[in-house]
Design an enzyme around this catalytic site. Structure first.
Site, PDB file in Angstrom:
ATOM      1  N   HIS A 294       0.815  -1.217   0.000  1.00 22.68           N
ATOM      2  CA  HIS A 294       0.000   0.000   0.000  1.00 22.68           C
ATOM      3  C   HIS A 294       0.854   1.276   0.000  1.00 22.68           C
ATOM      4  CE1 HIS A 294      -3.560  -2.359   0.516  1.00 22.68           C
ATOM      5  NE2 HIS A 294      -3.235  -2.782   1.717  1.00 22.68           N
TER       6      HIS A 294
ATOM      7  N   ASP B 278      -2.632 -10.680  -2.154  1.00 21.81           N
ATOM      8  CA  ASP B 278      -3.200 -10.218  -0.891  1.00 21.81           C
ATOM      9  C   ASP B 278      -4.681  -9.911  -1.087  1.00 21.81           C
ATOM     10  OD1 ASP B 278      -2.049  -8.862   1.864  1.00 21.81           O
ATOM     11  OD2 ASP B 278      -3.781  -7.774   1.106  1.00 21.81           O
TER      12      ASP B 278
ATOM     13  N   HIS C  43      -6.250  -7.374  -0.226  1.00 24.82           N
ATOM     14  CA  HIS C  43      -6.428  -5.958  -0.553  1.00 24.82           C
ATOM     15  C   HIS C  43      -5.673  -5.608  -1.836  1.00 24.82           C
ATOM     16  CE1 HIS C  43      -6.637  -6.207   3.931  1.00 24.82           C
ATOM     17  NE2 HIS C  43      -7.722  -5.480   3.728  1.00 24.82           N
TER      18      HIS C  43
ATOM     19  N   ASP D 180      -4.277 -13.012   4.063  1.00 23.31           N
ATOM     20  CA  ASP D 180      -5.450 -12.395   4.667  1.00 23.31           C
ATOM     21  C   ASP D 180      -6.744 -12.645   3.900  1.00 23.31           C
ATOM     22  OD1 ASP D 180      -4.335 -10.834   2.696  1.00 23.31           O
ATOM     23  OD2 ASP D 180      -4.297  -8.992   3.869  1.00 23.31           O
TER      24      ASP D 180
END
Length: 341
Positions: free
Chosen positions: A158, A193, A195, A282
């Site tokens: 990120h 991931d 996200h 995740d």
């Protein structure tokens, strides 16, 4: 397979953070690495220490202003008699608005994109050594290793050119990819991931030599909210070098595995010299990220898929926050990944 690790990640202790207006303990705790290190040792893999390569590789991805901010922010914050850790109170993201003369509060609101990414006393050291872990792993690939695993904490995908967010500070996968892309080599990054890797996408948006593909839960009402949609395909000079494969909430094993295979196929069509994998656990059904309801069995299949790639593959650890299941899912993944050795 060699696994690169640094115990200096422990200096980063985020404490409580604020997400969607609610205070909660940060999920990025040192115990995450303990669980994954146990999985690595269970698999019988060789663990090597990270070497210090300095700031050059970090500067190839992140701005000088941002690196300076991360290195000095906590000291400046305490020197200004501000309480606790560095946490932004107001936000300004327009690059043209930036001023060197801004206060530490103002610069925090420019360089940190949310309130789940605090800078504490040991954050810079941990982020620096996470990046060094990735650089060390990349150099192992350059020197002939076919499979390498960088156990990085904090995560990185990120973090953009001049900002951190989503509990990430330096973009470990991007730093490694830029290192591997020396001499004009083509590199592919596959982000698994839960996200979207918005920072990685931002860094390579106009770089046709780096193909970036991400599978993730749809950003509609989900972090990072603003990016990760299918129509984002790269900048004018790199159109088609960016691919997003968003999935609906609780998509499950089949959708996740089919999507992962699709973005991996697209990455290999880029004809890269190596593949960097932003590896998050995740998407697991029990993870507090509550994204895609994927099982441990699916992660073992994912490991076999990636382990079968004939090119050098470098794994870079991203998310994964369920302390009860993290060791088990990492072990299942590694069983699959290493099964074809």
């Amino acid at each position: 397979m060699k696994v690169v690790y640094s115990d200096l990640h422990r200096s980063h202790v985020p404490g409580d953070v604020v997400e969607n207006g609610v205070s909660r303990p940060s999920r990025d705790v040192p115990e995450r690495m303990d669980a994954m290190l146990r999985a690595v040792k269970q698999a019988g893999l060789e663990v090597v220490g990270a070497a210090d390569h300095g700031l050059e590789a970090l500067s190839a991805v992140h701005s000088a202003e941002y690196l300076s901010f991360l290195a000095s922010a906590y000291g400046e914050w305490k020197g200004s008699d501000l309480p606790g850790r560095v946490v932004p109170a107001a936000f300004e993201t327009r690059p043209e608005a930036y001023r060197d003369s801004w206060s530490i509060v103002a610069r925090a609101g420019f360089h940190l994109r949310d309130q789940i990414t605090p800078v504490g006393e040991g954050t810079w050291d941990a982020a620096y050594w996470a990046a060094q872990t990735a650089i060390t792993a990349a150099d192992l690939v350059v020197n002939g290793e076919r499979q390498v695993y960088a156990l990085c904490r904090p995560s990185g995908h990120h973090a953009g050119p001049d900002y951190g967010g989503g509990a990430t500070y330096l973009n470990n996968a991007a730093i490694a990819a830029r290192r591997l892309a020396a001499d004009g080599k083509r590199i592919a990054i596959v982000d698994l991931d839960v996200h979207h890797g918005n920072g990685t996408q931002d860094i390579f948006w106009d770089d046709a030599n780096i193909f970036f593909a991400s599978i993730h839960r749809s950003p509609v009402n989900y972090y990072p909210h603003f990016t990760g949609f299918r129509e984002e395909m790269g900048g004018m000079s790199a159109e088609g070098a960016n691919m997003n494969h968003p999935l609906a909430k609780d998509g499950g094993d089949e959708e996740y595995l089919v999507g992962a295979e699709a973005i991996l196929d697209a990455a290999l069509e880029h004809n890269p010299a190596a593949v960097v994998v932003s590896l998050g656990f995740d998407a697991l059904a029990s993870d507090p990220a509550k994204g895609l309801s994927v099982t441990e069995e699916a992660f073992e299949k994912l490991g076999r898929l990636l382990g079968g790639v004939s090119l050098p593959v470098m794994l870079v650890q991203e998310g994964g926050y369920d302390p009860k299941s993290l060791q088990h899912v990492a072990a299942r993944f590694l069983d699959g990944f290493c099964s074809l050795r």
